[in-house]
Design a protein around this motif. Structure first.
Motif, PDB file in Angstrom:
ATOM      1  N   CYS A  57      21.566  33.476  39.108  1.00 60.35           N
ATOM      2  CA  CYS A  57      22.931  32.911  38.827  1.00 60.35           C
ATOM      3  C   CYS A  57      23.590  33.358  37.854  1.00 60.35           C
ATOM      4  O   CYS A  57      24.953  33.430  37.900  1.00 60.35           O
ATOM      5  CB  CYS A  57      22.266  31.405  38.612  1.00 60.35           C
ATOM      6  N   ARG A  92      27.982  26.733  41.920  1.00 59.51           N
ATOM      7  CA  ARG A  92      27.123  25.383  42.200  1.00 59.51           C
ATOM      8  C   ARG A  92      27.589  24.883  43.805  1.00 59.51           C
ATOM      9  O   ARG A  92      26.623  24.431  44.550  1.00 59.51           O
ATOM     10  CB  ARG A  92      27.589  24.302  41.202  1.00 59.51           C
ATOM     11  N   PRO A 103      22.066  26.909  46.951  1.00 61.79           N
ATOM     12  CA  PRO A 103      21.125  25.824  47.753  1.00 61.79           C
ATOM     13  C   PRO A 103      20.828  24.797  46.648  1.00 61.79           C
ATOM     14  O   PRO A 103      20.972  24.835  45.372  1.00 61.79           O
ATOM     15  CB  PRO A 103      20.040  26.772  48.071  1.00 61.79           C
ATOM     16  N   GLU A 104      20.315  23.600  47.205  1.00 63.33           N
ATOM     17  CA  GLU A 104      20.010  22.554  46.512  1.00 63.33           C
ATOM     18  C   GLU A 104      18.655  23.011  45.486  1.00 63.33           C
ATOM     19  O   GLU A 104      18.256  21.878  44.419  1.00 63.33           O
ATOM     20  CB  GLU A 104      19.585  21.114  47.341  1.00 63.33           C
ATOM     21  N   SER A 105      18.033  23.813  45.932  1.00 60.19           N
ATOM     22  CA  SER A 105      16.845  24.054  45.119  1.00 60.19           C
ATOM     23  C   SER A 105      17.189  24.646  43.787  1.00 60.19           C
ATOM     24  O   SER A 105      16.430  24.718  43.051  1.00 60.19           O
ATOM     25  CB  SER A 105      15.964  24.908  45.974  1.00 60.19           C
ATOM     26  N   SER A 149      19.099  23.941  40.592  1.00 56.82           N
ATOM     27  CA  SER A 149      19.497  23.045  39.543  1.00 56.82           C
ATOM     28  C   SER A 149      20.786  23.507  38.887  1.00 56.82           C
ATOM     29  O   SER A 149      21.069  24.758  38.670  1.00 56.82           O
ATOM     30  CB  SER A 149      18.502  22.420  38.744  1.00 56.82           C
ATOM     31  N   THR A 150      21.734  22.598  38.336  1.00 57.66           N
ATOM     32  CA  THR A 150      22.839  22.906  37.566  1.00 57.66           C
ATOM     33  C   THR A 150      22.271  23.389  36.369  1.00 57.66           C
ATOM     34  O   THR A 150      22.816  24.234  35.591  1.00 57.66           O
ATOM     35  CB  THR A 150      23.702  21.691  37.472  1.00 57.66           C
TER      36      THR A 150
END
Length: 459
Positions: free
Chosen positions: A146, A413, A417-419, A421-422
């Motif tokens: 990220c 964000r 993917p939902e996996s 985290s922010t």
């Protein structure tokens, strides 16, 4: 009383923006509302309202700004025709034998895509969709993945050619001319977009090198967080070097042609942008990815982005004109010149304000609202216009990376993917923010990093 109205005008615009209204119409609407109130109370000279049509016609007749939709078209065409996707796949295989090789590939491709697109959101979203699933599938630490994507996406602020520098160059040029008038001087010299392109080249490349060195350091300290691509996957690729050349050389030649024609004085930014747009179409044809569906998507995206830029420019121009009509520029000048520390104290305050504004406003609003107000004041205090422009671009780039409100973080964000985290996205960008701050400090300590190349080329 008049100067207080300029303060209320600014606060009113902020409140309207926080209410969720469109930036362009918030700025224009607030400006016109306060102009009407000021005219009724006698605190505002209607001559400034009469100047609005001339200001708007000046925007539409500005040849430099024609480069904006052309550069956007060039970048979107490279994205939609899957040239960027092919480049990423090939570069990842080339560096795949090294731990961190995929991260370095993402940085390089992000640099090229950022240079051609110049829109932070478009680059981060594109790189997130293309590279994040690949990096996660190959075992990369989500934080590192990220961080690399966000940092590479924001390179569009500083790597030429980009619309950020085109817009900033036009504003800095006007600010420089205004500062000369304020000083009672007349100079035929001006600041061009080419000057900013040259000034941004060394700091931008240094950032790319610094990002890559960080990834190399991560590979040494924690190789499991940035693993190499499996050997069997690399061996499955035939004619690797031929694929690398076919994927890398065409976009590099296109960017080099556009940038070289501007820096060499062979073409204006607008003419070079037209060459870039046509060149992107030719590349898409050679890649056999050009069809009516692709062209329609590119034209639609180009129209949306260009319309956004110009409507914000119109709203910001109305707002800044009304702000000046209330004497707001005089109030800001008095405030900055009275600060302790002289020019450095004024610069520090301006940079800090822009940094925080970058949490809530895009670079377009900041460029057209804040820079025209503060830049002439700082330039009359003796700062170099090229250095100031690059400092502003680098400062905003850092702001767009910084949690919790950095734009690049929100863009990633939205496609991650939902996996993921922010918190992982926030922690991933922290090392790159430190690199950015170090680069900002280096540029402040050694202005020649931005000014040497323009002075060397143009004398």
């Amino acid at each position: 009383m008049t100067e207080y109205l300029s303060l209320f005008l600014f606060l009113g615009a902020v409140i309207v923006l926080l209410m969720g209204y469109s930036v362009a119409f918030s700025l224009a609407g607030t400006g016109l509302l306060f102009a009407g109130i000021g005219t009724l109370t006698g605190d505002f000279d209607s001559v400034f309202l009469e100047a609005i049509p001339n200001r708007l016609f000046g925007i539409m007749n500005n040849e430099v700004l024609i480069a904006v939709p052309l550069f956007v078209f060039m970048g979107v065409m490279l994205e939609k025709s899957k040239i960027a996707e092919g480049l990423l796949d090939t570069m990842s295989i080339l560096f795949g034998s090294l731990n961190g090789g995929l991260g370095i590939s993402v940085t390089i491709v992000g640099m090229l895509l950022a240079a051609s697109t110049g829109i932070v959101g478009a680059t981060v979203v594109t790189m997130g969709l293309l590279s994040l699933p690949t990096m996660l599938r190959r075992g990369y630490d989500p934080q590192v993945a990220c961080g690399v994507i966000c940092a590479s996406g924001t390179l569009g602020q500083i790597i030429p050619p980009s619309i950020v520098l085109v817009l900033l160059g036009d504003v800095i040029s006007s600010a420089y001319q205004q500062s000369q008038i304020d000083l009672g001087m007349f100079s035929p010299e001006t600041v061009t977009v080419g000057d900013l392109f040259l000034g941004a080249l060394i700091p931008g490349l240094l950032l790319v090198v610094a990002y890559s060195l960080y990834i190399v350091g991560k590979a040494i300290v924690s190789p499991s967080s940035v693993p190499a691509i499996p050997k069997e996957e690399r061996d499955a690729v035939d004619n690797l070097w031929l694929k690398v050349l076919s994927a890398l050389v065409p976009p590099l030649m296109l960017i080099g042609l556009v940038l070289g024609s501007i820096l060499g004085g062979f073409a204006t930014p607008t003419e070079a942008a037209a060459v870039g747009a046509i060149g992107a179409v030719i590349l898409a044809l050679f890649k056999r990815n050009f069809n009516m569906k692709t062209l329609t998507a590119v034209m639609r995206s180009t129209t949306q982005v260009s319309s956004m830029v110009f409507i914000i420019l119109v709203g910001a121009s109305i707002f800044s004109l009304v702000f000046r009509g209330f004497g707001g520029d005089d109030m800001v000048r008095d405030f900055l010149t009275d600060l302790p520390g002289g020019v450095w104290g004024a610069l520090a305050v301006v940079m800090l304000v822009m940094f925080f504004l970058g949490f809530f406003l895009d670079f377009i609003e900041i460029t057209f609202v804040v820079v025209p107000i503060v830049a002439p004041i700082l330039l009359t205090m003796g700062l170099d216009p090229i250095w100031l422009g690059i400092m502003i671009a680098l400062n905003l780039q850092t702001s767009f990376l910084t949690p919790p409100f950095g734009f690049a973080l929100f863009y990633l964000r939205g496609v991650a993917p939902e996996s993921i985290s922010t918190g992982q996205i926030y922690r991933g960008v922290i090392p790159f923010i430190c690199i950015q701050l170090c680069m900002l400090g280096l540029l402040a300590a050694w202005p020649a990093l931005a000014t040497w190349l323009p002075h060397f080329v143009y004398g």
